[in-house]
Design an enzyme around this catalytic site. Structure first.
Site, PDB file in Angstrom:
ATOM      1  CG  HIS A  12      -1.909   0.947   1.399  1.00  0.00           C
ATOM      2  ND1 HIS A  12      -1.684   2.251   1.783  1.00  0.00           N
ATOM      3  CD2 HIS A  12      -3.247   0.836   1.210  1.00  0.00           C
ATOM      4  CE1 HIS A  12      -2.852   2.892   1.801  1.00  0.00           C
ATOM      5  NE2 HIS A  12      -3.815   2.057   1.465  1.00  0.00           N
ATOM      6  CG  ASP A  18       0.459  -2.850   6.476  1.00  0.00           C
ATOM      7  OD1 ASP A  18      -0.494  -3.082   7.249  1.00  0.00           O
ATOM      8  OD2 ASP A  18       0.384  -2.057   5.518  1.00  0.00           O
ATOM      9  CD  GLN A  59      -6.613  -4.797   3.574  1.00  0.00           C
ATOM     10  OE1 GLN A  59      -7.567  -5.578   3.542  1.00  0.00           O
ATOM     11  NE2 GLN A  59      -6.787  -3.489   3.602  1.00  0.00           N
ATOM     12  CE  LYS A 110      -7.646  -1.144   6.530  1.00  0.00           C
ATOM     13  NZ  LYS A 110      -8.085  -0.670   5.227  1.00  0.00           N
ATOM     14  CB  CYS A 125      -3.560   3.288  -1.647  1.00  0.00           C
ATOM     15  SG  CYS A 125      -4.739   4.555  -1.195  1.00  0.00           S
TER      16      CYS A 125
END
Lengths: 405, 140
Positions: A122, A199, A202, A225, A363
Site C-alpha cells: 500500500h 503491515d 488487511q 479493519k 493506493c
C-alpha cells in the site's frame, strides 16, 4: 460454537439499511469493516459513564478509564501473543504506526544501508520509507511480484545482504488479498541481521497473528479493519527495539522527569504515546477484538473461505471477467475487471444497485502498473456477508456489463 | 442556442426517463457519441487526473467562440463530459464564465459532480471556466 449468520448479522445495525432504495450489500470490508452493537455500546458507555483523562488522575473516574484502557492493551497483548503488554503501543492507525518506526529509524540509518519493501505494498508502506531513504541516504529495494500476485521469493533472498537493515512487507496485500509467506521473510531477514515490519492491516480481521511465533520485530494494524472504530491502531514493538528507538513525538505522558536542562523519557509504552491518547478508541479496540474472538477465527475463516470460493466460481462464469491475484493462499478479496470496461463504471452501476465495492488503484499504483490496468473492482467479504449477497453482486456485475458494453 | 436553452433542453430530455437505469443508459449512449479528441491532443498537459478516472480536455478559439473537445477512460464519466461539451462548447468566453452547472442537479446526476468522487469532472468544469477567463483576458 455454531456459526449462526442470522444472529451475527443482527449484531450489525448498519446491515439493515438501504442504499439507493436497495438493501445494502456491503462488500468493501477491506477498506473498513462495519461495527457490531457490542463495540458501539462500548463507545457510548465510555462517554456516558466514565469519560476522564487517564494515567494521571487520582479520582475514581480517571482510574476507571485508565483501567479500561490498560485492559484493552492487555486484550491486544493476549490476542497477538506479545510477551509483554508494554510491547503493545496504541497509535492513530497503521499509517501512524509505520511512520513511528520510520521516524525512529531515521536516526539509526546511514548512507549505503538498504531497506527492502515488496511490490505489493500500500502507498502507506512505500512513501514513509522513500522519505526515510531521502533523509538518511539509505537505498530502497523492491521484491518483485509474479503474475498470480505472489512475491518472487528467490529474488528476495538475493536482495538480502549485510547492508540490509529493514524489511517491510504486508501480511496480506490490500489490492489482491494474497497472503505473503511472512514467517519465511522474517527468518531470512534475521539471518542478515535486518529488522522486519509486517503491515497487518488487511490480515487482522481474517487471521490471528502470533508475534512471538513469527518472531517479528514490528507488527502494525488498525482497529477499524477489525470491527473497531477509526482513528486508533496498534504497533507491536519487540521490547529490544522499544528500548533502542528514540521517542516519536514529545509531549505529556512520554516523560519521566522534565527540567529545562534535560528531560528523561518514560518507559515503554508511554515513551511512544505522547499526549492524551484516543482513550475511547483504545477501549473500543479491545471490545472489537473480544467480539471477533467470541465469533472465533476458525469460524470466521470457514465462512469467508466459503464466500470466496463461491464468489470466485460465480464471477468467473461472466464472460470476459478476469481476476487479479489468483494464488491459492488468499483471503476473501476478489479484485477483477470485465473485458475493457473501466472499473469506475462498474462501481458506479453497482452502487446504484446498493452494492458497495471499492474501485480504482487501491493506493497500490505499482501493482496496477504491473498489470497495465487503470484499476480494478474489488469486492472484499467479511464473515457477516452471505451467499445471497454474493448472488446480488454477481447479478449486478452482469447487469452493469450489459449496460456498459 | 444559449447555454441556458441547451440546459433546459437537457433537463427535458432526461425528464422522459422514469428510472435511473434508463437515465444511465442514455448517458452512456451520449458518451459513446462524444467526438473523439485528436490523439495528439491527449497529452499530459491536457490531462485532468482523478483518482478514479482520467479526463483529457482541449480548448480552441474559433472566431469568438471556444470549442472544447474531451475524452475519458471511463464511459460514465464520458457521458457527463458529452453533456458538458454540449452545454459549454461553441459558446463565447463571457457566456461560459457567467454560466453555472445547477442543471446537473435537476437532471439528477449531481453525484457525478461531487468533489469527493475523484473522477476528474469537477476539475474539468473548473478548467473549462479557467480557459474562458483566460480567453476573456487575452481578448480585452
Amino acid at each position: 460454537m455454531s456459526f449462526d449468520i442470522k444472529k451475527i448479522r443482527e449484531d450489525f445495525p448498519i446491515l439493515k439499511r438501504k442504499v439507493n432504495n436497495a438493501p445494502l450489500v456491503y462488500l468493501d470490508n477491506a477498506a473498513t469493516s462495519q461495527k457490531p452493537q457490542q463495540v458501539i455500546d462500548c463507545i457510548v458507555a465510555y462517554y456516558s459513564n466514565y469519560n476522564a483523562n487517564i494515567h494521571r488522575g487520582v479520582h475514581s473516574l480517571s482510574q476507571e478509564a485508565t483501567d479500561a484502557y490498560e485492559k484493552a492493551r492487555k486484550t491486544l497483548q493476549l490476542h497477538f501473543n506479545a510477551a509483554h503488554s508494554h510491547e503493545i503501543l496504541f497509535t492513530a492507525g497503521t499509517t501512524e504506526s509505520i511512520n513511528l518506526v520510520a521516524s525512529g529509524f531515521s536516526e539509526l540509518l546511514k548512507t549505503g544501508d538498504e531497506i527492502i519493501v515488496s511490490a505489493l505494498e500500500h502507498h502507506s508502506n512505500i512513501v514513509p520509507w522513500q522519505m526515510l531513504c531521502e533523509r538518511t541516504g539509505a537505498i530502497l529495494k523492491v521484491i518483485p511480484m509474479n503474475e498470480d500476485g505472489t512475491l518472487q521469493m528467490d529474488r528476495y533472498s538475493n536482495l538480502l545482504n549485510d547492508n540490509t537493515k529493514l524489511v517491510f512487507v504486508n501480511h496480506i496485500s490490500n489490492a489482491l488479498g494474497i497472503i505473503n509467506p511472512i514467517k519465511k521473510i522474517i527468518e531470512q531477514a534475521h539471518q542478515v541481521g535486518a529488522a522486519v515490519l509486517i503491515d497487518g492491516a488487511q490480515a487482522c480481521s481474517h487471521i490471528k497473528a502470533d508475534v512471538q511465533a513469527l518472531d517479528v520485530d514490528f507488527y502494525v494494524t488498525s482497529a477499524h479493519k477489525m470491527c473497531g472504530p477509526t482513528g486508533v491502531g496498534m504497533l507491536y514493538i519487540k521490547e529490544a527495539w522499544g528500548k533502542t528507538l528514540p521517542p516519536y513525538q514529545g509531549g505529556g505522558e512520554m516523560i519521566a522527569t522534565v527540567t529545562f536542562e534535560k528531560t528523561t523519557y518514560a518507559e515503554m509504552p508511554h515513551k511512544f504515546e505522547a499526549g492524551t491518547p484516543n482513550i475511547c478508541g483504545g477501549i473500543a479496540f479491545g471490545a472489537a477484538v473480544d467480539y471477533l474472538n467470541s465469533i472465533g477465527f476458525d469460524a470466521i475463516k470457514k465462512q469467508e473461505e466459503a464466500l470466496l470460493s463461491y464468489a470466485t466460481e460465480q464471477l468467473l462464469q461472466i464472460d470476459g471477467l478476469k481476476i487479479y491475484g489468483t494464488a491459492s493462499e488468499k483471503t476473501s478479496v476478489i479484485s477483477f475487471n470485465v473485458s475493457e470496461i473501466h472499473p469506475y463504471d462498474i462501481g458506479t452501476i453497482l452502487d446504484k444497485l446498493g452494492i458497495a465495492v471499492r474501485t480504482g488503484q487501491h493506493c497500490t499504483q505499482p501493482i496496477m502498473d504491473f498489470y497495465g490496468i487503470p484499476g480494478t473492482v474489488r469486492a472484499s467479504f467479511a464473515f457477516y456477508n452471505t451467499k445471497e449477497e454474493v448472488d446480488a453482486l454477481v447479478n449486478a456485475v452482469k447487469r452493469a456489463t450489459m449496460m456498459l458494453s | 442556442m444559449t447555454i441556458k436553452e441547451i440546459q433546459e433542453e437537457l433537463i427535458d430530455e432526461f425528464a422522459m426517463f422514469d428510472d435511473w437505469m434508463q437515465k444511465y443508459e442514455y448517458m452512456i449512449d451520449l458518451g459513446k457519441t462524444l467526438p473523439l479528441i485528436d490523439a495528439e491532443k491527449k497529452t499530459d498537459d491536457k490531462l485532468i487526473k482523478g483518482c478514479q478516472s482520467k479526463v483529457w480536455l482541449n480548448s480552441e478559439m474559433q472566431e469568438d467562440k471556444i470549442v472544447f473537445t474531451a475524452d475519458s477512460d471511463a464511459i460514465i464519466t464520458k457521458g457527463i463530459i458529452a453533456i458538458m461539451i454540449r452545454v459549454f462548447s461553441h459558446q463565447t468566453p463571457d457566456a461560459i464564465v457567467a454560466a453555472n452547472t445547477d442543471f446537473i442537479a435537476e437532471i439528477g446526476l449531481q453525484e457525478h459532480l461531487s468533489p469527493t468522487r475523484a473522477n476528474g469532472l469537477v476539475s474539468m468544469v473548473k478548467q473549462m471556466k479557467l480557459y474562458a477567463i483566460a480567453y476573456q483576458a487575452t481578448n480585452k
